[in-house]
Design an enzyme around this catalytic site. Structure first.
Site, mmCIF file in Angstrom:
data_model
loop_
_atom_site.group_PDB
_atom_site.id
_atom_site.type_symbol
_atom_site.label_atom_id
_atom_site.label_comp_id
_atom_site.label_asym_id
_atom_site.label_seq_id
_atom_site.Cartn_x
_atom_site.Cartn_y
_atom_site.Cartn_z
ATOM 1 N N HIS A 105 -1.469 0.374 -9.985
ATOM 2 C CA HIS A 105 -2.054 -0.652 -9.104
ATOM 3 C C HIS A 105 -2.557 -1.843 -9.933
ATOM 4 O O HIS A 105 -3.743 -2.178 -9.936
ATOM 5 C CB HIS A 105 -3.194 -0.069 -8.271
ATOM 6 C CG HIS A 105 -3.402 -0.836 -6.980
ATOM 7 N ND1 HIS A 105 -3.772 -0.231 -5.802
ATOM 8 C CD2 HIS A 105 -3.281 -2.156 -6.681
ATOM 9 C CE1 HIS A 105 -3.883 -1.130 -4.846
ATOM 10 N NE2 HIS A 105 -3.582 -2.311 -5.358
ATOM 11 N N GLU B 114 -4.473 7.170 -4.347
ATOM 12 C CA GLU B 114 -4.898 6.659 -5.654
ATOM 13 C C GLU B 114 -6.284 7.177 -6.027
ATOM 14 O O GLU B 114 -7.142 7.300 -5.159
ATOM 15 C CB GLU B 114 -4.902 5.122 -5.625
ATOM 16 C CG GLU B 114 -3.524 4.544 -5.388
ATOM 17 C CD GLU B 114 -3.522 3.021 -5.322
ATOM 18 O OE1 GLU B 114 -4.582 2.400 -5.565
ATOM 19 O OE2 GLU B 114 -2.464 2.448 -5.027
ATOM 20 N N ARG C 33 0.863 -1.177 0.000
ATOM 21 C CA ARG C 33 0.000 0.000 0.000
ATOM 22 C C ARG C 33 0.897 1.224 0.000
ATOM 23 O O ARG C 33 1.920 1.264 0.695
ATOM 24 C CB ARG C 33 -0.928 0.024 1.215
ATOM 25 C CG ARG C 33 -2.091 -0.953 1.163
ATOM 26 C CD ARG C 33 -3.090 -0.571 0.071
ATOM 27 N NE ARG C 33 -4.290 -1.397 0.080
ATOM 28 C CZ ARG C 33 -4.445 -2.496 -0.629
ATOM 29 N NH1 ARG C 33 -3.444 -2.920 -1.403
ATOM 30 N NH2 ARG C 33 -5.582 -3.177 -0.592
#
Length: 335
Positions: free
Chosen positions: A298, A280, A251
Site C-alpha cells: 500500500h 491489510e 482497495r
C-alpha cells in the site's frame, strides 16, 4: 469569545508530520487544537463523554493510523462522539473506514482528500503496470539470488497494449496520462461518459463487459463501498483476455480474492500489480508465493510531498468549516 475545539485524531507518535508549521500558524489561529492521546477505544469513548476531554469538539482531523488504537469510525464510534462534533475531515481519498450513513444521520459532514493523492497513486499504478508486463519483479528476484537471467522468459512490451481503466476519476486520469507515455491505448468505463471529454486520447466504453474483453491490462480505480465490495470476481475474470493483467491501487476488498488467485493459477491472468489487500497488513500467502506478480505494501501515497499535500488539504477543510465557510472537499454522498 473562545475558539472552536478541533481534535487531531492520528497516531500519537506521528500526528500531523509534514505540516506542523501550517497546523500552528493557520489552524491554531482559528481553533483550539487538541491532540489525540488515548491508547484504546474505551478510553477514547470515555474522553468523548459530557464534561470530559473532548466535550465541545466541533471538528476532527482523522487519519487511518488512529485505527490501531481506537478502531475504525464505525457506527458505534460515531454515536459515541460528542454532540458538538459537526465535521470529520479525513486524511485520505478513500474513506471506507468511516460510516458515512451514521455520520449523515447525526448531521456530521465528512471531507476527504481527492486530487492531493492523484499523482502519487497514479505513479504507483503505472509502475505496477509496467512491472507486471515486463516481469521486472521476477527479474529482480533472480538477480538478488545470483541467478541472472536463468529461467526467465521474454515478457511483454507495453507499446500498443490496451489499458482498461475502471473508474476514470482523478487517479485514473493521471495514470492514463502516464501510460500514454509508453504508447499504450486507453479505454475507460464509468457509469457515465466524462463531460467535457478528457484532454488526452481515450475512448469511453459504455459496457464493463466490453471493456474487459478488449483490455490487455485492467486497472481498478473505484472506491470501496457496499456496492463495489467483492464486485470484481469470477465472472469479470472470465470476461478478460487470456493472459491479461490486473492492476489494483483502489482497495483490496473490491476484488474477490479467491477468484483472483484462481485466475492467476489458471493462466487467465498472466500477471498482476497489486498495492492493496482485503485484510491489510496481512497478505494472502498464495499471492506472496507467486513470483510472476508485483506486490507493494500500500505505497500509493507514501511520499513526503503527497502526504504534506494531504495534510494541508485536511487542515484547509477544518479551517474553512470552523470559520463558517463549509467543507472544501465534502464526500460526494453528502452533496
Amino acid at each position: 469569545m473562545s475558539q472552536p475545539k478541533v481534535l487531531i485524531c492520528a497516531n500519537p507518535k506521528n500526528g500531523i508530520v509534514w505540516s506542523k508549521a501550517e497546523q500552528s500558524s493557520k489552524l491554531g489561529a482559528v481553533a483550539q487544537v487538541i491532540e489525540f492521546s488515548e491508547p484504546d477505544r474505551k478510553s477514547f469513548f470515555d474522553a468523548c463523554k459530557p464534561g470530559a476531554k473532548y466535550d465541545g469538539v466541533v471538528g476532527i482531523y482523522r487519519h487511518n493510523d488512529s485505527a490501531s488504537a481506537i478502531g475504525v469510525f464505525d457506527k458505534e464510534l460515531i454515536e459515541a462522539l460528542p454532540e458538538s462534533v459537526k465535521y470529520i475531515c479525513h486524511n485520505g481519498a478513500g474513506y471506507d473506514q468511516i460510516d458515512v450513513e451514521a455520520c449523515t444521520k447525526r448531521g456530521i459532514q465528512v471531507s476527504h482528500t481527492p486530487q492531493a493523492v492523484d499523482d502519487a497513486t497514479a505513479t504507483v499504478g503505472a509502475y505496477l503496470t509496467i512491472s507486471a508486463l515486463r516481469q521486472f519483479h521476477r527479474a529482480e528476484v533472480n538477480l538478488r539470488n545470483g541467478k541472472w537471467k536463468a529461467g526467465l522468459s521474454p515478457a511483454s512490451d507495453p507499446e500498443g497494449k490496451v489499458v482498461g481503466i475502471i473508474g476514470m476519476g482523478g487517479i485514473g486520469s493521471a495514470m492514463a496520462r502516464r501510460l500514454l507515455g509508453f504508447d499504450m491505448k486507453i479505454i475507460y468505463y464509468n457509469r457515465k461518459e466524462i463531460s467535457p471529454r478528457p484532454d488526452f486520447p481515450c475512448t469511453y466504453i459504455s459496457s464493463l463487459d466490453d471493456l474487459l474483453a478488449q483490455a490487455d491490462v485492467v486497472s481498478l480505480n473505484l472506491p470501496l463501498n457496499d456496492k463495489t465490495k467483492g464486485s470484481f470476481g469470477k465472472r469479470e475474470f472470465g470476461l478478460m483476455k487470456q493472459g491479461s493483467v490486473l492492476v489494483n491501487t483502489a482497495r483490496g476488498a473490491v476484488v474477490d480474492e479467491e477468484a483472483f488467485i484462481e485466475a492467476l493459477e489458471s493462466g487467465k491472468l498472466a500477471s498482476a500489480g497489486i498495492d492493496v489487500y482485503p485484510d491489510e497488513p496481512n497478505v494472502n500467502p498464495k499471492l506472496v508465493a507467486m513470483d510472476n506478480i508485483t506486490l507493494l505494501p500500500h505505497m500509493g501515497t507514501e511520499t513526503r510531498d503527497t502526504q504534506k499535500k494531504m495534510e494541508i488539504l485536511v487542515l484547509d477543510n477544518l479551517i474553512s468549516a470552523v470559520s463558517g465557510k463549509g467543507l472544501l472537499t465534502q464526500i460526494p454522498e453528502q452533496k
